[in-house]
Design a protein around this motif. Structure first.
Motif: not given
Lengths: 348, 79
Positions: A241, A243-244, B6, B16, B18-23
């Motif tokens: 996925i 990432l930011d 974020k 979600f 977006p910094t770690t990709g964890d959901s």
């Protein structure tokens, strides 16, 4: 807009469970709105799936393994070029890059352009040179050192603690918990990729990767960070996925700026719980997950082709975060006559 | 207590980072609490709203609320 016709030769057509980057690179180039590309596949083995993907690869040719030497490789490329008039060649295997980099001037004389790292860039990021690379460019790297004999494994406890990583010079890495395990993988990996074996400190954290493209003058043309969501037993991404992660992008730009990196690259990093980043590897080419970057809005294979053609390329400013890829298996059917033609004439 | 800017939270309770990709998937009550946090409601206001809506003992609510907030903090969803 009328698209520019070009012929691009690509290696790495092994789209298997541990895929080469060839097919995703091709998908990016074929999706270009700027180029109307004809793809020529360069393959080492008869069963590289990309050879039989006729919707992506127009024609494929066998090429000799890099161990055969650059003269034999160049003779073969010359033959292929006479027939196909190649504009750009994109090699995608770590093990062949050195040969193609050395041959780049000869290729240029044939009218074939490449956009590869310089020999210095290629050498200084080698796994065996990583501690020096970290020091020179002020990047955190795990403690590591190359070893050349089994005997050295029993001396590792002087400057390493277990678990640690046993890595091959091109591919493969294993976490080991005892000297016995280290010995086992020392032989297994060196038997496949040769010596040295790299012993690396194990840093606990999350692996995060970045695909990036440098213009050779210090500019980052594009960069997309990714975290593997699911990995295969070979440690390869099955799903990932975007990432930011601004820190990761800052480190990437710093490396490209300071090394004046030329071409595609993949940075493999570990992010610790304390948000500290350690560079564990630089792969000097676009990775097999490059199509995720294309889907996220950065067509880096297309940009690489533009750079090879000495065109002006504006750096990408954004990409979509939360873009996910999932790999899948798919049976490609073909007739035995195709295989026969390839085996007999070395082209299909 | 602020929700990490974020973080993306969908109406269905899918989070979600977006910094770690964890959901993460949340249950309806967790989603409701997060919605209230997004509206900058204070702890007391959130707990009163839950006490009014659900048949729950005050001390059990406090314990569950604290555990949930702790989990959100550990997962970097709130700062």
């Amino acid at each position: 807009m009328k698209r520019k016709k070009i012929t691009v030769a690509v290696t790495g057509l092994n789209n298997i469970d541990n895929p080469g980057p060839g097919i995703p690179v091709i998908r990016g180039i074929l999706e270009s709105k700027f180029f109307d590309a004809r793809i020529i596949g360069l393959a080492y083995e008869n069963l590289e799936p990309g050879i039989y993907m006729h919707d992506l690869v127009s024609k494929s040719y066998h090429i000799p393994y890099p161990t055969a030497g650059s003269d034999i490789l160049l003779q073969r490329i010359e033959y292929i070029n006479e027939k196909e008039k190649i504009d750009i060649l994109i090699p995608n295997f770590d093990a062949e890059l050195f040969t193609f980099m050395k041959a780049s001037e000869e290729l240029k004389k044939m009218g074939i352009k490449t956009f590869l790292p310089t020999l210095t860039q290629f050498e200084e990021r080698q796994k065996t040179h990583l501690p020096m690379f970290g020091k020179k460019y002020n990047i955190n790297v795990p403690h590591s050192r190359p070893i050349f004999s089994e005997k050295e494994i029993y001396e590792l406890n002087r400057d390493f603690t277990y678990p640690l990583l046993v890595k091959g010079k091109y591919y493969d890495a294993e976490i080991v918990y005892t000297p016995e395990q280290a010995k086992l993988f020392y032989h297994k990996i060196s038997g496949k990729w040769g010596l040295p074996i790299v012993i690396q400190e194990f840093i606990e954290g999350t692996e995060v990767n970045v695909v990036a493209l440098g213009d050779g003058k210090g500019r980052t043309i594009g960069a997309v960070p990714m975290r593997k969501q699911y990995i295969t037993d070979k440690g390869k991404a099955w799903s990932g996925i975007t990432l930011d992660d601004t820190n990761l992008l800052r480190i990437t730009r710093k490396i490209i700026k300071n090394t004046k990196w030329r071409g595609g690259m993949e940075l493999e990093m570990i992010k610790t719980e304390e948000n500290k980043y350690y560079l564990i590897e630089i792969n000097p080419r676009l990775p097999a997950w490059i199509y995720l970057a294309v889907g996220a809005g950065q067509n880096l294979p297309e940009a690489l082709v533009k750079l090879a053609l000495e065109m002006d390329v504006e750096p990408f400013k954004k990409y979509k975060t939360g873009k996910l890829f999932i790999r899948y298996s798919y049976e490609l059917l073909c007739d035995i006559t195709e295989f026969e033609k390839l085996a007999h004439y070395a082209e299909l | 207590m602020v929700i990490n800017k974020k973080i993306a939270i969908s109406e269905t309770g899918f989070i979600f980072n977006p910094t770690t990709g964890d959901s993460f998937s949340m249950n309806p009550i967790a989603t409701e609490i997060l919605e209230m946090l997004k509206k900058d409601m204070r702890e007391e206001e959130i707990k009163n709203a839950l006490l009014e809506k659900y048949d729950v003992n005050k001390s059990i609510l406090q314990k569950s609320y604290d555990e949930f907030i702790d989990a959100l903090r550990k997962l970097n969803i709130i700062e």
